[in-house]
Design a protein around this motif. Structure first.
Motif, mmCIF file in Angstrom:
data_model
loop_
_atom_site.group_PDB
_atom_site.id
_atom_site.type_symbol
_atom_site.label_atom_id
_atom_site.label_comp_id
_atom_site.label_asym_id
_atom_site.label_seq_id
_atom_site.Cartn_x
_atom_site.Cartn_y
_atom_site.Cartn_z
ATOM 1 N N ASN A 5 0.847 -1.191 0.000
ATOM 2 C CA ASN A 5 0.000 0.000 0.000
ATOM 3 C C ASN A 5 0.885 1.244 0.000
ATOM 4 O OD1 ASN A 5 -2.228 1.586 0.126
ATOM 5 N ND2 ASN A 5 -2.676 1.178 2.285
ATOM 6 N N CYS A 6 1.272 1.679 -1.189
ATOM 7 C CA CYS A 6 2.116 2.875 -1.306
ATOM 8 C C CYS A 6 1.365 4.055 -0.687
ATOM 9 C CB CYS A 6 2.442 3.164 -2.773
ATOM 10 S SG CYS A 6 3.206 4.776 -3.033
ATOM 11 N N PRO A 7 2.005 4.812 0.226
ATOM 12 C CA PRO A 7 1.293 5.917 0.882
ATOM 13 C C PRO A 7 0.876 7.004 -0.098
ATOM 14 C CG PRO A 7 3.424 5.497 1.929
ATOM 15 C CD PRO A 7 3.375 4.663 0.694
ATOM 16 N N PHE A 8 1.388 6.970 -1.327
ATOM 17 C CA PHE A 8 1.043 7.999 -2.312
ATOM 18 C C PHE A 8 0.101 7.482 -3.389
ATOM 19 C CE2 PHE A 8 5.172 8.744 -0.474
ATOM 20 C CZ PHE A 8 5.067 10.053 -0.019
ATOM 21 N N CYS A 9 0.160 6.171 -3.674
ATOM 22 C CA CYS A 9 -0.601 5.624 -4.820
ATOM 23 C C CYS A 9 -1.658 4.602 -4.413
ATOM 24 C CB CYS A 9 0.331 4.928 -5.806
ATOM 25 S SG CYS A 9 1.705 5.932 -6.321
ATOM 26 N N GLY A 10 -1.522 3.986 -3.257
ATOM 27 C CA GLY A 10 -2.433 2.905 -2.890
ATOM 28 C C GLY A 10 -1.825 1.545 -3.169
ATOM 29 N N ASN A 58 10.881 1.725 -2.001
ATOM 30 C CA ASN A 58 10.777 2.746 -3.029
ATOM 31 C C ASN A 58 9.800 2.281 -4.107
ATOM 32 O OD1 ASN A 58 12.926 4.000 -5.664
ATOM 33 N ND2 ASN A 58 11.383 5.106 -4.505
ATOM 34 N N HIS A 59 8.823 3.119 -4.398
ATOM 35 C CA HIS A 59 7.868 2.776 -5.464
ATOM 36 C C HIS A 59 8.521 3.119 -6.804
ATOM 37 C CE1 HIS A 59 3.409 2.863 -6.938
ATOM 38 N NE2 HIS A 59 4.103 1.852 -7.398
ATOM 39 N N VAL A 60 9.504 2.316 -7.156
ATOM 40 C CA VAL A 60 10.424 2.681 -8.233
ATOM 41 C C VAL A 60 9.743 2.677 -9.599
ATOM 42 C CG1 VAL A 60 11.345 0.326 -8.406
ATOM 43 C CG2 VAL A 60 12.742 2.244 -9.161
ATOM 44 N N GLY A 62 6.623 3.400 -10.091
ATOM 45 C CA GLY A 62 5.361 4.079 -9.848
ATOM 46 C C GLY A 62 5.679 5.546 -9.615
ATOM 47 N N CYS A 63 5.375 6.025 -8.418
ATOM 48 C CA CYS A 63 5.574 7.440 -8.134
ATOM 49 C C CYS A 63 7.022 7.766 -7.771
ATOM 50 C CB CYS A 63 4.655 7.865 -6.997
ATOM 51 S SG CYS A 63 5.018 7.003 -5.456
ATOM 52 N N ARG A 64 7.854 6.750 -7.658
ATOM 53 C CA ARG A 64 9.281 6.878 -7.329
ATOM 54 C C ARG A 64 9.527 7.452 -5.927
ATOM 55 N NH1 ARG A 64 12.726 5.448 -11.297
ATOM 56 N NH2 ARG A 64 14.480 6.403 -10.239
#
Ligand SMILES: [Zn+2]
Lengths: 91, 1003
Positions: A5-10, A58-60, A62-64
């Motif tokens: 669950n990326c805190p920025f993207c879900g 790191n949401h590499v 995705g939003c990075r």
């Protein structure tokens, strides 16, 4: 494979992320004033616990964005995710 | 062959559709709906293979994916050939060709059969022991073992079929479409859950779909009829997707599952063209319902592996589903009621049952009384002690069991049979559950492992959850699914179930024999030829852990992962060692549940799609001009441009000379480019590079070296100050993505207070580098408006310019040591500007050069290539690049590490130049550098990192890293090669124009 669950993207597949080692290790503000041992402690020493571990991810693909994750390494349960600079929501 | 083996009454077999196929070069017939195994059995063929170690004749044992013996090679001698296919899973089609594997020269006469006679010298751990002592022996065995053993042949040419990957997201995944899976899927779908139901077989309904017995009824209907109506109903549900021929291979954490969907394997070859053969489904399910059923256990007694010995449930399935009798004179051997269901199926078709051997003293179920009523002799409290018949069973001998079941008593009775059905009860198929991280518990009453702790949102139902018996399965399914899905309406009310079987069982892991164990061959793992004797030997030799015993005896290590015999291995270990079952846990089941083809695993990622590759905007020109390419990261880079049959060396020598004598042109578009903006951009660069950046004037360029925090060189490149708060950084081609990631990491986590923004712009620009004494003349023709005078446009500076109204950036920077310009222009104009340069350079013999010449030219100048002359152990000091490390800066990444006790050692490996005694000797990159070859062990001082023949210097030059090399200038060293030693002298790494005259020459 985790669902993170990326805190920025879900929620996203683990394959979009990269793990970045132990969290909450702050780069010393004045490295030049540290002894070899103190610097080595920062540079090389990491925990590898069976149990609850604080990690950087790191949401590499995705939003990075980098963020923190609390994961139980014994059963891969993700306890929490939170942004850089935030306090861990659970112990 | 024997027509009396086929009963043309099964609704699953289309008897109007005859199918011919070849097995071991002979043609046979079957019907549409048959599997290869049912068709072979209908033709009276049991012997289909040889066992792995002893090469014993082996027959079809099961009717499902747990098959250990009937492992065949499919499509022999074609590009589609596939080894290790289970005949029980192959649906036959016109033209099928299959053959036995693991036999040589043929299944009927197999030379390896001699191993059976040699078995006293082939005990558990034979291979390990042979490897260990004496080593020379292995070489002698190997030839014969390799020839006679092995599991099938791998294909030698490319797979012609198409495979693909699909992602599936669903609310509920139901694995297994047996009775409980069907019910669960209906409950989920009818309650609004988006549901996917998968089953490995071609039909739905599991074993209940051919349960036509009068003894098991649901709501007063025969089970199979009731279930058919259910299937009919769910196939119309909109919320439900059903996939047959789909086997779940892996159950990973967070309900992520992999399944293989077979799409064309059942079709005649000529109907498969241009169709996807198999799909790998990547399923992410919110909830998973596992209904994978159970696998019947064999019984462990002497010679329990002869062709004609099958699981009792398999015999029933062959009769009821395929209409095929496995034998004409059957004996059943059981410890539970299941075999009586098989008996009733045999009786219904009028197939002879010679006797039933039941190890229980007392049997008390409706179905057993019914069997007895049909005048079938039941030997109660008996066990089989031996079997006879080489290529097919023809006899068994039985004896009475003692009360405690530990020994046999009385006289031996011999019974004739051509088929022996065995049933040792049922093992829940918990493989997927344990793969997902689930914890099992051992249930003592009936000696089974069942799911206990679920690691994710999932549940096991039906017999894989240890619910045996129709009544228990149906009731438990309704109850559990209601709770699991949190639903009110179960869709099932007042279900009445009648079942003729009881659940009593007399479990004896290893049945006693009148022979000593050393004289018996009671197989536990059929595929790997592991016997109870092997397990006992392993225990005698001191092995205790199940994981060790497993590896030592190879139990459960075949392609079937011991689906049949693992439980017996555990049972025998605990009986022998006197421990409690379940105490040692069970062995680990690993994905895939059944083997996957490589095609399925790679999907569409084959050939040119195996990995993506990136082309520069000028790529087509390189192709048209005969460039050879090399892979750099994901890029295809022009390597060299051979002319008139030149080899690589000749081309590189020509290109290198032309670049220094007149003009060269290089496509440098692949270099990483990061656009850096923000009010703190200068401060940021100060922190990431070793040198100082604050004082760099707008319009100037500077070379920078980037370290890791451990002080080791990470990347390098030229960064240009485009504006007050605007820079463009170049990185190495291979390092671009990692450098960006590293910079983002520091910005986000260590220095969030810095006002800096990073964008990767590598693909946005084409970069064309024109170098050589005539470069200025050429560029002035391409960009006439640009003032190229040294005063206005000196080395290490940048100018905005226009080519035909298109804006571009021109940097005067050099990686060759020559006067040179780098033109950066929007990518889509790259090729046309390149062509302009070529046109303008015509009169100057402008020569395109590739990466190889670039490497040579920079090596002449002693410029490093990160990743070639460095690895992750080189500091800038090691590279003799002290000049680039700022002494004044307070901090930068890696600074503190440069004076750790280890990094200040004088004897670290340091970069030096190397000149060979004979100038024509070109060193091999990677070759070892030594000082003294007489003293052994020879001390390795370092290795050669770059080596070329320089046409400009007319001699061989090399760079290398040498311990303490910095202080060894002029010293003689030796490059030790296989056949000779080459003498070299340590030299300055800058071989050409140390003073930089070429760079600064007035042109
Ligand atoms: Zn994200």
């Amino acid at each position: 494979m985790f669902l993170i669950n990326c805190p920025f993207c879900g929620e996203r597949e683990q394959s979009e992320f990269k793990a970045g080692g132990e969290a909450h290790i702050v780069r010393p503000k004045q490295p030049t004033e540290l002894s070899d041992d103190e610097w080595a402690e920062y540079l090389f020493i990491r925990k590898n616990i069976k149990g609850v571990q604080f990690e950087r991810w790191n949401h590499v693909h995705g939003c990075r964005k980098w963020f923190n994750m609390i994961r139980d390494t014994s059963n891969d349960q993700i306890k929490a995710v939170y942004k850089m600079g935030e306090k861990p929501p659970v112990k | 062959m024997s027509n009396n083996l086929r009963f043309k009454t099964s609704k699953f077999i289309d008897e109007t559709y005859r199918v011919s196929f070849k097995f071991n070069n002979k043609t046979y017939f079957g019907f549409k709906g048959d599997t290869l195994s049912s068709a072979l059995l209908a033709n009276g063929i049991h012997l289909v293979g040889r066992s792995f170690k002893y090469h014993r004749p082996r027959g079809i044992m099961t009717a499902g994916s747990e098959e250990p013996n009937a492992i065949i090679q499919l499509h022999d001698n074609t590009s589609r050939t596939e080894p290790n296919v289970r005949a029980t899973e192959v649906e036959i089609y016109e033209g099928l060709v299959a053959s036995s594997q693991n036999c040589w020269p043929s299944v009927n006469f197999d030379i390896g059969g001699i191993n059976n006679l040699l078995s006293p010298i082939l005990p558990a751990g034979f291979y390990y022991k042979t490897f260990m002592w004496p080593a020379s022996f292995w070489k002698k065995y190997e030839y014969f073992i390799r020839k006679s053993a092995g599991l099938g042949k791998s294909p030698k040419v490319a797979d012609p079929d198409i495979y693909e990957h699909n992602y599936i997201h669903c609310d509920v995944l139901v694995i297994g479409a047996g009775i409980s899976g069907i019910m669960a899927a209906k409950m989920a779908a009818k309650n609004g859950f988006k549901t996917l139901l998968v089953d490995e077989k071609s039909y739905l309904g599991g074993s209940s779909i051919y349960d036509n017995s009068e003894f098991s009824k649901i709501n007063n209907q025969i089970t199979s009829s009731w279930l058919e109506k259910e299937i009919n109903e769910i196939s119309k549900l909109e919320n439900l997707e059903i996939k047959t021929r789909t086997s779940v291979a892996a159950f990973h954490g967070y309900n992520f599952l992999l399944a293989r969907e077979n799409l064309t394997d059942h079709l005649p070859i000529n109907q498969r063209e241009n169709k996807v053969r198999q799909r790998l489904l990547k399923i992410r399910a919110k909830k998973v319902i596992t209904a994978t059923g159970s696998i019947e256990r064999p019984l462990i007694f002497d010679n329990n592996d002869r062709p004609g010995i099958l699981l009792s449930s398999a015999i029933k399935k062959y009769i009821d589903l395929y209409g095929v009798a496995c034998g004409e004179n059957n004996v059943l051997f059981t410890n539970n009621d299941t075999a009586y269901e098989t008996a009733m199926s045999l009786i219904q078709r009028g197939i002879k049952i010679n006797a039933i051997i039941d190890n229980r003293e007392q049997i008390d179920s409706k179905i057993s009384y019914e069997v007895e009523k049909n005048n079938i002799k039941i030997y109660k409290g008996y066990t089989v002690v031996d079997t006879y018949g080489y290529r097919r069973i023809n006899k068994i001998s039985i004896m009475k069991l003692s009360k405690d079941g530990q020994t046999v008593i009385g006289d031996k009775t011999k019974l004739n049979c051509d088929c022996l059905g065995i049933s040792g009860g049922w093992t829940p198929a918990v493989h997927l559950f344990t793969q997902s991280g689930g914890k099992l518990k051992f249930r003592d009453e009936d000696q089974v492992f069942i799911p206990e702790v679920y690691p994710s949102d999932q549940i096991s139902i039906g017999s894989c959850n240890g619910n045996f018996g129709l009544k228990e399965i149906v009731n438990n399914t309704i109850f559990s699914i209601k709770k699991f899905l949190d639903i009110e309406n179960s869709e099932y009310k007042n279900i009445e179930i009648i079942s003729g079987s009881n659940l009593s069982k007399r479990n004896i892991w290893l049945l006693p024999s009148d022979k000593s164990i050393g004289k018996t061959k009671s197989f536990i793992d059929y595929q790997n030829d592991a016997t109870s004797k092997d397990i006992k030997l392993a225990l005698r030799e001191g092995f205790r852990s199940i994981e060790h015993v497993k590896r030592y005896t190879t139990t459960g290590m075949g392609t079937d992962q011991g689906k049949l015999g693992n439980m017996h291995a555990l049972g025998i270990i605990s009986e022998t060692a006197g421990t409690k079952m379940g105490e040692h846990g069970t062995t680990t089941f690993r994905p895939p549940y059944t083997p996957l083809t490589f095609g399925t695993i790679v999907g569409r990622n084959v050939g040119e799609f195996f990995d993506i590759f990136r082309r520069t905007p000028i790529h087509d020109w390189h192709v048209a001009n005969n460039a050879k390419f090399e892979n750099v990261g994901q890029w295809k880079r022009a390597w060299y441009y051979p002319k008139n049959n030149e080899n690589m060396h000749q081309a590189v020598q020509r290109e290198s000379k032309a670049a220094r004598d007149s003009a060269g042109i290089l496509d440098a578009s692949t270099l990483g480019k990061i656009d850096i903006q923000g009010t703190d951009a200068s401060e940021f660069l100060n922190r990431v590079y070793t040198n100082a950046w604050s004082k760099l004037a707008v319009g100037k360029c500077r070379y920078g070296l980037m370290l890791n925090e451990d002080g080791m060189v990470y990347d390098d490149g030229v960064t240009t100050r485009l504006g007050e708060n605007h820079y463009i950084m170049t990185t190495t081609t291979g390092g671009a993505a990692n450098v960006l990631g590293k910079l983002e990491d520091y910005l986000q986590t260590e220095w969030p207070e810095l006002d800096v923004y990073l964008s990767s712009v590598t693909d946005h620009y084409a970069t064309i580098s024109v170098c050589g004494p005539n470069s200025k003349k050429i560029v002035s023709k391409v960009i006439p408006d640009l003032d190229l005078s040294d005063e206005k446009f000196p080395h290490m500076s940048f100018k905005n310019a226009k080519i035909d109204n298109i804006r571009c950036r021109v940097m005067r920077i050099s990686f060759t040591g020559e006067h040179s310009y780098e033109i950066n222009i929007q990518a889509n104009y790259g090729k046309s500007v390149w062509e302009k340069c070529m046109e303008a350079g015509k009169d100057f013999n402008i020569t395109p050069y590739g990466t190889e010449t670039m490497h040579l030219l920079r090596a002449e100048k002693g410029f490093i290539i990160v990743g070639q002359d460095t690895d992750a152990t080189m500091t800038p000091i090691d590279l003799q690049m002290d000049w680039i490390v700022s002494k004044k800066k307070f901090d930068f990444i890696g600074k503190r590490s440069l004076y750790r006790s280890d990094t200040i050692r004088e004897d670290r490996k340091q970069l030096v130049g190397l000149l060979t005694e004979n100038p024509d000797d070109v060193l091999e990159e990677g070759a070892q550098i030594v000082a003294d070859v007489k003293k052994t062990p020879i001390e390795m001082l370092g290795h050669v990192t770059s080596s070329y023949y320089s046409p400009n210097l007319k001699k061989s030059i090399a760079l290398g890293v040498v311990k303490g090399g910095k202080n060894m200038l002029g010293q003689k060293l030796i490059i030790s090669m296989e056949n000779k030693n080459i003498n070299v002298t340590v030299a300055d790494p800058v071989f050409l124009d140390k003073e930089g005259e070429r760079l600064n020459a007035k042109l």
